[in-house]
Design an enzyme around this catalytic site. Structure first.
Site, mmCIF file in Angstrom:
data_model
loop_
_atom_site.group_PDB
_atom_site.id
_atom_site.type_symbol
_atom_site.label_atom_id
_atom_site.label_comp_id
_atom_site.label_asym_id
_atom_site.label_seq_id
_atom_site.Cartn_x
_atom_site.Cartn_y
_atom_site.Cartn_z
ATOM 1 N N CYS A 15 32.954 -0.848 -32.655
ATOM 2 C CA CYS A 15 32.858 -1.510 -31.357
ATOM 3 C C CYS A 15 32.904 -0.510 -30.203
ATOM 4 O O CYS A 15 33.777 0.371 -30.177
ATOM 5 C CB CYS A 15 33.997 -2.514 -31.205
ATOM 6 S SG CYS A 15 33.944 -3.433 -29.651
ATOM 7 N N CYS A 71 31.894 -8.021 -33.125
ATOM 8 C CA CYS A 71 33.123 -8.746 -32.797
ATOM 9 C C CYS A 71 33.021 -10.172 -33.328
ATOM 10 O O CYS A 71 33.087 -11.152 -32.585
ATOM 11 C CB CYS A 71 33.342 -8.741 -31.283
ATOM 12 S SG CYS A 71 34.976 -9.330 -30.769
ATOM 13 N N GLU A 117 15.449 -20.276 -27.758
ATOM 14 C CA GLU A 117 16.814 -20.644 -27.378
ATOM 15 C C GLU A 117 17.191 -22.015 -27.917
ATOM 16 O O GLU A 117 18.314 -22.231 -28.372
ATOM 17 C CB GLU A 117 16.969 -20.610 -25.855
ATOM 18 C CG GLU A 117 16.995 -19.208 -25.259
ATOM 19 C CD GLU A 117 18.221 -18.410 -25.675
ATOM 20 O OE1 GLU A 117 19.198 -19.009 -26.175
ATOM 21 O OE2 GLU A 117 18.199 -17.180 -25.493
ATOM 22 N N CYS A 176 39.808 -2.511 -25.515
ATOM 23 C CA CYS A 176 39.999 -3.909 -25.903
ATOM 24 C C CYS A 176 41.462 -4.314 -25.747
ATOM 25 O O CYS A 176 42.364 -3.724 -26.361
ATOM 26 C CB CYS A 176 39.552 -4.110 -27.353
ATOM 27 S SG CYS A 176 39.840 -5.791 -27.967
ATOM 28 N N ASP A 222 27.627 -17.937 -24.474
ATOM 29 C CA ASP A 222 27.608 -18.706 -25.714
ATOM 30 C C ASP A 222 28.907 -18.443 -26.462
ATOM 31 O O ASP A 222 29.823 -17.799 -25.938
ATOM 32 C CB ASP A 222 26.370 -18.379 -26.548
ATOM 33 C CG ASP A 222 26.416 -16.985 -27.167
ATOM 34 O OD1 ASP A 222 27.322 -16.181 -26.804
ATOM 35 O OD2 ASP A 222 25.554 -16.687 -28.010
ATOM 36 N N CYS A 261 36.069 -3.488 -35.692
ATOM 37 C CA CYS A 261 36.565 -2.768 -34.511
ATOM 38 C C CYS A 261 36.186 -1.289 -34.521
ATOM 39 O O CYS A 261 36.015 -0.683 -33.460
ATOM 40 C CB CYS A 261 38.079 -2.925 -34.409
ATOM 41 S SG CYS A 261 38.612 -4.646 -34.172
ATOM 42 N N TYR A 267 23.705 -23.649 -20.663
ATOM 43 C CA TYR A 267 23.480 -22.372 -21.344
ATOM 44 C C TYR A 267 21.996 -22.044 -21.418
ATOM 45 O O TYR A 267 21.565 -20.946 -21.063
ATOM 46 C CB TYR A 267 24.064 -22.382 -22.768
ATOM 47 C CG TYR A 267 23.498 -21.234 -23.574
ATOM 48 C CD1 TYR A 267 23.981 -19.943 -23.413
ATOM 49 C CD2 TYR A 267 22.406 -21.430 -24.441
ATOM 50 C CE1 TYR A 267 23.420 -18.877 -24.084
ATOM 51 C CE2 TYR A 267 21.842 -20.370 -25.115
ATOM 52 C CZ TYR A 267 22.354 -19.097 -24.938
ATOM 53 O OH TYR A 267 21.776 -18.040 -25.594
#
Length: 287
Positions: free
Chosen positions: A200, A190, A34, A206, A135, A197, A117
């Site tokens: 997705c 995305c 991370e 959406c 994030d 799209c 985070y």
């Protein structure tokens, strides 16, 4: 089908095979990954992460090495202050937490260099605890799919966590899956400049697509400053010189790295202030 269900099902079929997602990848590895992934692409992190964990498989192993070894092993991941923070965090984990990365967000936040985070990501991905993890990718997905905006705008910890909390399932395992899935969706589908799209799982729900993809007109996050010619570039040149030397680098050698003396001196002074460079009688070296 809820956002969590749709994205979770998509993720299970389409997720990338990344080291930190594999069975048995422990909390220490997830913490290291991370921190390395902050502002650094995945493809650059993976080989460095594997080398790092082979050399320092536990926090105590890293804490036993000089901080300069961590900075040198960081290589060109960028923002080398993260290496010092990671070394400092490893020292605290080894000395105060029995060499085990803590699972509590509050305890994680007390570690050097660990922000909101990272603390939530470790608690969720390493220990399966229910926390919203947000994030840049998550913010973009929620802005588009839920709020109908093309961009997320400037970050707000309170607002962003509330937005993710609203789509997070109550069940901790399902929440962990949703955190990873929404993050992955923003990273590979995305995306900021060219969202796919047609691929997705939220294409039919959406809000941004339903509104006809209106242009974003709200406040924008501050753009990152140009790297070429910046103090960051000069700092990087100095750090590369020190990483490549087993003996102190002289002032003359530093002078040859960059023609602008004022900028070079400013960059060097900043590195010394940050604890990344130590000045001695023989020159400059890593801590």
């Amino acid at each position: 089908m809820s956002i969590a269900e749709a994205v979770g099902a998509w993720f299970l079929q389409n997720r990338r095979d990344l080291p930190w997602r594999r069975e048995g990848f422990g909390a220490w590895g997830i913490l290291v990954s991370e921190i390395m992934l902050q502002q650094t692409p995945v493809v650059r992190v993976i080989p460095r992460l594997e080398q790092w964990l082979e050399r320092w498989p536990t926090p105590a192993d890293l804490a036993a090495s000089p901080p300069g070894d961590a900075v040198r092993a960081w290589e060109r991941l960028g923002y080398p202050r993260r290496a010092l923070n990671l070394h400092a965090a490893a020292t605290v984990i080894a000395e105060r937490h029995g060499n085990v990365v803590p699972s509590d967000v509050g305890d994680l936040l007390t570690l050097p260099g660990i922000g909101d985070y990272t603390a939530r990501a470790v608690a969720s991905f390493a220990y399966g605890m229910r926390h919203p993890v947000v994030d840049t990718n998550v913010r973009r997905v929620l802005a588009r799919a839920v709020a109908g905006r093309g961009e997320a705008g400037p970050p707000s910890t309170r607002r962003d966590l509330a937005a993710m909390e609203a789509v997070l399932p109550i069940d901790p395992a399902a929440a962990q899956l949703t955190n990873a899935a929404v993050m992955e969706l923003g990273a590979v589908v995305c995306t900021a400049r060219a969202p796919r799209c047609d691929a997705c799982p939220l294409v039919d729900s959406c809000a941004w697509r339903a509104a006809g993809y209106p242009p974003y007109e709200g406040p924008k996050a501050a753009a990152q400053k140009r790297f070429e010619g910046s103090d960051r570039q000069v700092r990087g040149l100095i750090m590369a010189e020190l990483r490549g030397s087993d003996i102190p680098v002289t002032a003359l050698e530093i002078e040859q790295l960059w023609p602008d003396a004022a900028q070079r001196d400013r960059a060097l002074a900043g590195l010394i202030a940050d604890g990344l460079v130590v000045a001695g009688d023989d020159g400059f070296e890593l801590p």
